[in-house]
Write a protein that holds these residues in place. Structure first.
Motif, PDB file in Angstrom:
ATOM      1  N   UNK A   1       0.829  -1.203   0.000  1.00  0.00           N
ATOM      2  CA  UNK A   1       0.000   0.000   0.000  1.00  0.00           C
ATOM      3  C   UNK A   1       0.867   1.258   0.000  1.00  0.00           C
ATOM      4  N   UNK A   2       1.964   1.211   0.761  1.00  0.00           N
ATOM      5  CA  UNK A   2       2.859   2.354   0.845  1.00  0.00           C
ATOM      6  C   UNK A   2       3.513   2.625  -0.514  1.00  0.00           C
ATOM      7  N   UNK A   3       3.985   1.554  -1.161  1.00  0.00           N
ATOM      8  CA  UNK A   3       4.616   1.716  -2.475  1.00  0.00           C
ATOM      9  C   UNK A   3       3.599   2.120  -3.531  1.00  0.00           C
ATOM     10  N   UNK A   4       2.389   1.590  -3.424  1.00  0.00           N
ATOM     11  CA  UNK A   4       1.337   1.936  -4.378  1.00  0.00           C
ATOM     12  C   UNK A   4       0.968   3.415  -4.282  1.00  0.00           C
ATOM     13  N   UNK A   5       0.951   3.931  -3.064  1.00  0.00           N
ATOM     14  CA  UNK A   5       0.615   5.343  -2.865  1.00  0.00           C
ATOM     15  C   UNK A   5       1.676   6.260  -3.452  1.00  0.00           C
ATOM     16  N   UNK A   6       2.889   5.718  -3.685  1.00  0.00           N
ATOM     17  CA  UNK A   6       3.960   6.489  -4.315  1.00  0.00           C
ATOM     18  C   UNK A   6       3.969   6.317  -5.820  1.00  0.00           C
ATOM     19  N   UNK A   7       2.984   5.572  -6.345  1.00  0.00           N
ATOM     20  CA  UNK A   7       2.811   5.471  -7.789  1.00  0.00           C
ATOM     21  C   UNK A   7       3.240   4.169  -8.429  1.00  0.00           C
ATOM     22  N   UNK A   8       3.584   3.141  -7.651  1.00  0.00           N
ATOM     23  CA  UNK A   8       4.033   1.874  -8.228  1.00  0.00           C
ATOM     24  C   UNK A   8       2.845   1.024  -8.672  1.00  0.00           C
ATOM     25  N   UNK A   9       2.772   0.742  -9.967  1.00  0.00           N
ATOM     26  CA  UNK A   9       1.704  -0.115 -10.490  1.00  0.00           C
ATOM     27  C   UNK A   9       1.872  -1.555 -10.029  1.00  0.00           C
ATOM     28  N   UNK A  10       3.131  -2.014  -9.933  1.00  0.00           N
ATOM     29  CA  UNK A  10       3.370  -3.376  -9.455  1.00  0.00           C
ATOM     30  C   UNK A  10       2.873  -3.528  -8.028  1.00  0.00           C
ATOM     31  N   UNK A  11       3.138  -2.537  -7.187  1.00  0.00           N
ATOM     32  CA  UNK A  11       2.680  -2.587  -5.799  1.00  0.00           C
ATOM     33  C   UNK A  11       1.160  -2.578  -5.733  1.00  0.00           C
ATOM     34  N   UNK A  12       0.546  -1.830  -6.620  1.00  0.00           N
ATOM     35  CA  UNK A  12      -0.932  -1.777  -6.650  1.00  0.00           C
ATOM     36  C   UNK A  12      -1.508  -3.154  -6.979  1.00  0.00           C
ATOM     37  N   UNK A  13      -0.877  -3.850  -7.940  1.00  0.00           N
ATOM     38  CA  UNK A  13      -1.341  -5.196  -8.310  1.00  0.00           C
ATOM     39  C   UNK A  13      -1.120  -6.185  -7.163  1.00  0.00           C
ATOM     40  N   UNK A  14       0.037  -6.083  -6.503  1.00  0.00           N
ATOM     41  CA  UNK A  14       0.326  -6.992  -5.403  1.00  0.00           C
ATOM     42  C   UNK A  14      -0.613  -6.739  -4.225  1.00  0.00           C
TER      43      UNK A  14
END
Length: 299
Positions: free
Chosen positions: A262-275
């Motif tokens: 969630x932290x990485x996704x909030x910084x814009x990572x699409x891979x983190x959003x998928x995970x």
């Protein structure tokens, strides 16, 4: 004592006094800056900068760039960096190169960035050596030359520059500009990681996790991923999330995995959003709520 000697002494005092006063004011402002008293430091440095002090001009540029004690303005930062850079101050030359490299406050121009990095490098500025090495590695603003990139990274790494160590490790890991050597890559990543460089910490953890260039050690890899992730490295946050996700389907591990994704996704990572979406399918609503709360406290 003769009148001529007394006169000479007074002249010497008048010559030295402004220099001494300027040093005292600079150090006072530096102490204030380090204590977080940015507005007070800005006032002193601004007065000095207006009178041509290149150290103060460079710090005013940094404060404008970061919005410390003054309204954030990349354009104003460029103005102050340029004043000091054109006077030959290496740190400002490097900072001006960074602004041109990133297109902050000025149109992006890697050719001009390379010019300022080279100017700072002539005065043995280590950051400039590393930054210029990146340009040669990428062929940005200069002709791509991996061997020259390695030379520049090595020149800074040998004098303890952590990011240059990390970049040199990357070149050995990929075999770019040098023969591929995983053990040497791991050695450079380790040195940079121990110096606190988050990118190197993540890269060293990857090599430990995969047993590439050194014996495989998942436990130590986990610790290095965590150190890098805690410093905001997106790749490390994703890798740490995956390590937690692979532990088990137990609640605490999944909650931690979701929190880092969630932290990485909030910084814009699409891979983190998928995970994050993937791990959420294995969690209850309460666990997801707990993970979201945890995510807000990780950094």
């Amino acid at each position: 004592m003769s009148s001529n000697r007394v006169k000479s002494l007074w002249i010497l005092v008048f010559l030295i006094l402004p220099i001494f006063s300027g040093c005292v004011r600079y150090e006072t402002a530096l102490d204030q800056f380090n204590r977080g008293e940015y507005e007070s430091a800005f006032k002193i440095w601004k007065l000095m900068a207006d009178h041509g002090d290149v150290r103060a001009q460079n710090y005013i540029g940094l404060m404008c760039d970061k919005g410390l004690g003054v309204v954030e303005s990349d354009a104003d930062a460029v103005v102050w960096f340029r004043k000091a850079a054109t006077s030959g101050f290496a740190p400002a030359q490097n900072n001006l190169g960074i602004m041109y490299r990133s297109g902050a406050g000025v149109a992006e121009n890697n050719v001009v960035a390379a010019y300022w990095f080279k100017s700072a490098l002539q005065k043995n500025h280590l950051d400039a050596a590393n930054n210029l090495g990146v340009l040669y590695d990428q062929g940005a603003g200069v002709a791509e030359d991996d061997a020259e990139a390695v030379r520049l990274f090595k020149s800074a790494a040998e004098r303890g520059h952590a990011r240059a160590m990390s970049n040199l490790g990357r070149m050995y890991d990929k075999g770019e500009g040098v023969p591929q050597d995983y053990a040497l890559a791991a050695s450079y990543f380790r040195k940079a990681a121990e110096s606190g460089d988050p990118e190197a910490q993540n890269n060293y953890a990857v090599m430990l996790d995969n047993g590439r260039g050194l014996p495989q050690n998942g436990i130590e890899a986990f610790q290095w991923f965590k150190k890098a992730a805690s410093q905001g490295d997106l790749s490390a946050q994703i890798n740490l999330g995956k390590k937690y996700m692979a532990m088990s389907d137990q609640g605490e591990a999944l909650i931690s995995a979701y929190a880092w994704f969630n932290l990485a996704a909030s910084a814009g990572s699409n891979e983190a959003r998928r995970m994050k979406q993937e791990v959420a399918t294995r969690m209850s609503v309460k666990q997801i709520e707990a993970a979201q709360r945890l995510s807000g406290s990780l950094l």
